[in-house]
Design a protein around this motif. Sequence first.
Motif, short mmCIF file in Angstrom:
data_model
loop_
_atom_site.label_atom_id
_atom_site.label_comp_id
_atom_site.label_asym_id
_atom_site.label_seq_id
_atom_site.Cartn_x
_atom_site.Cartn_y
_atom_site.Cartn_z
N LEU A 175 7.54 11.55 8.40
CA LEU A 175 8.46 10.63 7.49
C LEU A 175 8.92 10.03 8.72
O LEU A 175 9.17 10.56 9.63
CB LEU A 175 9.37 11.40 6.70
CG LEU A 175 8.95 11.98 5.56
CD1 LEU A 175 10.18 12.49 4.47
CD2 LEU A 175 7.88 11.20 4.44
N VAL A 228 7.17 7.60 5.85
CA VAL A 228 5.79 7.31 5.70
C VAL A 228 5.65 5.85 4.98
O VAL A 228 6.51 5.66 4.17
CB VAL A 228 5.18 8.51 4.77
CG1 VAL A 228 5.68 8.68 3.58
CG2 VAL A 228 3.64 8.33 4.72
N ARG A 229 4.88 5.21 5.25
CA ARG A 229 4.22 3.91 4.57
C ARG A 229 3.32 4.27 3.24
O ARG A 229 2.30 4.51 3.66
CB ARG A 229 3.65 2.98 5.48
CG ARG A 229 4.87 2.28 6.53
CD ARG A 229 4.50 1.47 7.59
NE ARG A 229 5.42 0.66 8.19
CZ ARG A 229 5.84 -0.37 8.15
NH1 ARG A 229 4.98 -1.37 7.37
NH2 ARG A 229 6.71 -0.81 9.10
N ARG A 230 4.02 4.20 2.18
CA ARG A 230 3.06 4.41 1.09
C ARG A 230 1.93 3.58 0.77
O ARG A 230 2.00 2.30 0.93
CB ARG A 230 4.07 4.43 -0.42
CG ARG A 230 5.06 5.69 -0.14
CD ARG A 230 5.83 5.67 -1.51
NE ARG A 230 6.31 6.94 -1.69
CZ ARG A 230 6.21 7.73 -2.79
NH1 ARG A 230 5.26 7.26 -3.56
NH2 ARG A 230 6.87 8.97 -2.74
N ASN A 231 0.80 3.99 0.50
CA ASN A 231 -0.35 3.11 0.04
C ASN A 231 -1.05 2.42 1.50
O ASN A 231 -1.76 1.74 1.16
CB ASN A 231 -0.07 2.17 -0.96
CG ASN A 231 0.54 2.91 -2.34
OD1 ASN A 231 -0.09 3.80 -2.62
ND2 ASN A 231 1.69 2.55 -2.78
N VAL A 232 -0.47 3.06 2.52
CA VAL A 232 -0.93 2.43 3.73
C VAL A 232 -1.49 3.82 4.63
O VAL A 232 -2.52 3.99 4.89
CB VAL A 232 -0.04 1.78 4.73
CG1 VAL A 232 -0.45 1.28 5.88
CG2 VAL A 232 0.29 0.38 3.88
N ASP A 241 0.28 6.71 -3.08
CA ASP A 241 1.16 7.12 -4.07
C ASP A 241 0.79 8.57 -4.93
O ASP A 241 1.51 9.58 -4.89
CB ASP A 241 1.43 6.28 -5.18
CG ASP A 241 2.39 5.09 -4.80
OD1 ASP A 241 3.26 5.44 -3.68
OD2 ASP A 241 2.56 4.13 -5.42
N LEU A 243 1.51 11.53 -2.57
CA LEU A 243 3.05 11.73 -2.14
C LEU A 243 3.55 12.11 -3.57
O LEU A 243 4.77 12.80 -3.36
CB LEU A 243 3.36 10.43 -1.64
CG LEU A 243 3.26 10.21 -0.08
CD1 LEU A 243 3.52 8.74 0.36
CD2 LEU A 243 3.97 11.37 0.49
N ASP A 244 3.26 11.60 -4.50
CA ASP A 244 4.15 11.74 -5.96
C ASP A 244 3.45 13.04 -6.40
O ASP A 244 4.00 13.52 -7.70
CB ASP A 244 3.93 10.54 -6.87
CG ASP A 244 4.87 9.64 -6.27
OD1 ASP A 244 5.66 9.66 -5.48
OD2 ASP A 244 4.57 8.32 -6.77
N ILE A 249 9.06 16.39 1.67
CA ILE A 249 10.48 16.64 1.58
C ILE A 249 11.11 18.15 2.06
O ILE A 249 11.98 18.16 2.60
CB ILE A 249 11.10 16.40 0.06
CG1 ILE A 249 10.65 15.01 -0.42
CG2 ILE A 249 12.45 16.42 -0.12
CD1 ILE A 249 11.12 13.71 0.37
#
Lengths: 324, 324, 324
Positions: free
Chosen positions: C272, C274-278, C282, C285-286, C293
């Motif tokens: 972290l 972190v650039r999501r979707n790069v 998602d 990460l979800d 975390i």
Amino acid sequence: MENYISISDIDDLQELIAEALQLKKDNTAANLGKGKTLGMLFFNPSLRTRLSTEKAAKLLGMDVMVMNADKDGWALEFEDGAIMNSDKAEHIKEAAAVLSQYCDIIAVRAFPGLKDREKDQAEIVMNSFRKYASVPVINLESATGHPLQGLTDAITIMELQQVKKPKVVLTWAPHPRALPQSVPNSFVEFMQNIDVEFIITNPEGYDLDPQIVKNTTVVHDQDTALKDADFVYVKNWSSFNDYGKILTEDKSWTFSGDKLELTNNAKVMHCLPVRRNVVINDEVLDSENAVVIHQANNRTFAAQAVLQRLLAPSPRRGSYLREK
Amino acid sequence: MENYISISDIDDLQELIAEALQLKKDNTAANLGKGKTLGMLFFNPSLRTRLSTEKAAKLLGMDVMVMNADKDGWALEFEDGAIMNSDKAEHIKEAAAVLSQYCDIIAVRAFPGLKDREKDQAEIVMNSFRKYASVPVINLESATGHPLQGLTDAITIMELQQVKKPKVVLTWAPHPRALPQSVPNSFVEFMQNIDVEFIITNPEGYDLDPQIVKNTTVVHDQDTALKDADFVYVKNWSSFNDYGKILTEDKSWTFSGDKLELTNNAKVMHCLPVRRNVVINDEVLDSENAVVIHQANNRTFAAQAVLQRLLAPSPRRGSYLREK
Amino acid sequence: MENYISISDIDDLQELIAEALQLKKDNTAANLGKGKTLGMLFFNPSLRTRLSTEKAAKLLGMDVMVMNADKDGWALEFEDGAIMNSDKAEHIKEAAAVLSQYCDIIAVRAFPGLKDREKDQAEIVMNSFRKYASVPVINLESATGHPLQGLTDAITIMELQQVKKPKVVLTWAPHPRALPQSVPNSFVEFMQNIDVEFIITNPEGYDLDPQIVKNTTVVHDQDTALKDADFVYVKNWSSFNDYGKILTEDKSWTFSGDKLELTNNAKVMHCLPVRRNVVINDEVLDSENAVVIHQANNRTFAAQAVLQRLLAPSPRRGSYLREK
């Protein structure tokens, strides 16, 4: 109390005010916050709010970690599903979740842009922290509210009132910069919930959000409004209707000694900082009627009462801190 | 002690030095400052002064809140009666009074502009805090003085002296930037009040304020001055006469190994940061004669002795903290 | 432990991990750090590292002083014998020695320039502090390593592993900015020292420093590498060979749900932000598979275990704090 983001998080305002005044009298505070950490996250600068909240937390035995998001250029992404290939380095989902690991309570300041009313009213920063943080969130002034200031103001009036139901007047005053409506909004909300006779006075075009004002009387003639006031709260705000605009700097609205004469020897309040001889004149600020320093001191006890609520396990209410 | 803004706030310098050296020996410090808050307000950056004062306060059990006025762009109005419709958002009257609500002691750093001698000498920031704060004020370096450094320097000399009345020489040295006279001013004042033989040496045009120098000998030939010195304090300052100007960067004034040879194996002092091979040469700074790190360490105990004075209720002197 | 600048400062990694996990379980911490000061010096911004380390120190009872060298423009000279007549105001010799007076442990963050590989690899900031400080030094991320992150990652894998010798894959992912190799470098070093099956996968041209990689397998086909992985560590880094350059932003390396399918229901890690979707999509990460975390939370206990080692006098190892 689960969070302290707006007045609606308080279910017993009178009792909370009583707790704050009790803390002011007997601040042995002790160890309720021992081993607990308050993280304060500033998207905008702060002096008074930071110091009073930091002091309140330390009086409760908490550790305080201050993060200046504005200066560290920590650009957060708030949009769901965003492809983060530009300037935003972290999504609020991770940011709020990570801060929740290191902090027992998170306090956040995020001002409005005053450009796009709908966007400001969405309170995206505060609401995202509410959604994604797993610990309680405190509002240190957001786009549309400043509930720690509002609570301070209610405490100050309850503490200093000399009649059972004092007349309280919120009056607009001129200012060279466009300011948010957050302080007057919260003041209105708190006045509507304590036992006072409350009216607002401002020039035409400066009426606050009707959803906040509700059925509170708004008078456009300041002199009429000030008559017999026991408390006068002086404050500038930019237009809600013509959103974020300065419509007038009419000096006749500056709170002067002549205006004070119209009142019932009123106590004069302001959240500070105040521009002398623009918002309020020297002869008022340097008089016994001004209670602005007294009021600033109460910021500490308002913050402490709120922190205590969030920390305190009690028979009547549990602690809202996350079990770790 | 009511404030610590200049040497004139000390009524018994020898005893204060003894207290600092006692703290250095046996820093069990304990809880004199427990529940008390030191607010440190910086109008200019600080590293050494901040760390040593913060450390001193924490050793006494105090909480410390640091405010960077320079970065938050917190522009204060100092003029009485000003109509504040421009860039100054808060008057010192409110600022000092509000900080006095949150802090038990306020420490302030405010450098000179070095443009307007009269303005710098008025010490408007420090004197305004003295006037409008309701709690003790500590000078963390102001336009014309740096009394925490001066006290540190006196402590260091008393601690390290090997003869009863050592010869102490303050010598000017070159520097590429125009620096304030605050450190040399305070050094002169403290040397005039302890039992040393003290002279100043600097190039023509660099004589310090005659009101500070008084009847201390000033020699314009460095080699003559250094002869038999037990302590040499090396420091640059800009011209007082041709106010704030750099008149020369004459490298023959750099303190070198050759200069050290002229002394009585002197201890070499500097307040730091020091520019190597410009102000003092490597061969001196890396020798046993340099006591600059020892001196820097004493900053903590000087600050602690001053804080203790302001905090300590004692048979002989009461606490100067405001009753809240 | 004398310092914590790289993995080579640890002589018993398994035990250190066990200590961190013990602290996580039973953080009564107490007073090991009481009266001790951690100074944190940032030449680059920090949020996560600052908060977790500050929190760890406070859990141990330490005082923490934070110094932002980047913003205060505190330009240090690192070269021996330099004539300091330009922009560098203080030499590292004095800086490190003075900080050692005020702090019991110094923690330093200093990023690489990513322009000059030899210069970055010399680790001049970290090594100068190691040389000139008289107290232990902690690396808060330097030009070529981030050992607090590496320790955190080892702790997280040991804590969450479900098989005796899990397969761990470090995979490169695209990113719009050139990032340092410090995090992957430290991850590689720690994986080489715990009982895992470890491979690295990255595009051609992105192989890490061969001195770090040693005989660890590097695979240039991500899909092959991910097969049956129990842990996947996703991270971008700039090229080591074509030093500091971005050679590709190939989106096929983004860690997606499809990639996750190739693994043995792997836990997905990232340091972290972190650039999501790069970097990671998602849907990963979800999902329950993401432990980012959890991993961020372990930063606190890694820092605490290290601080405890530096502070703790024990039968087996003495404290490394300087006697003052």
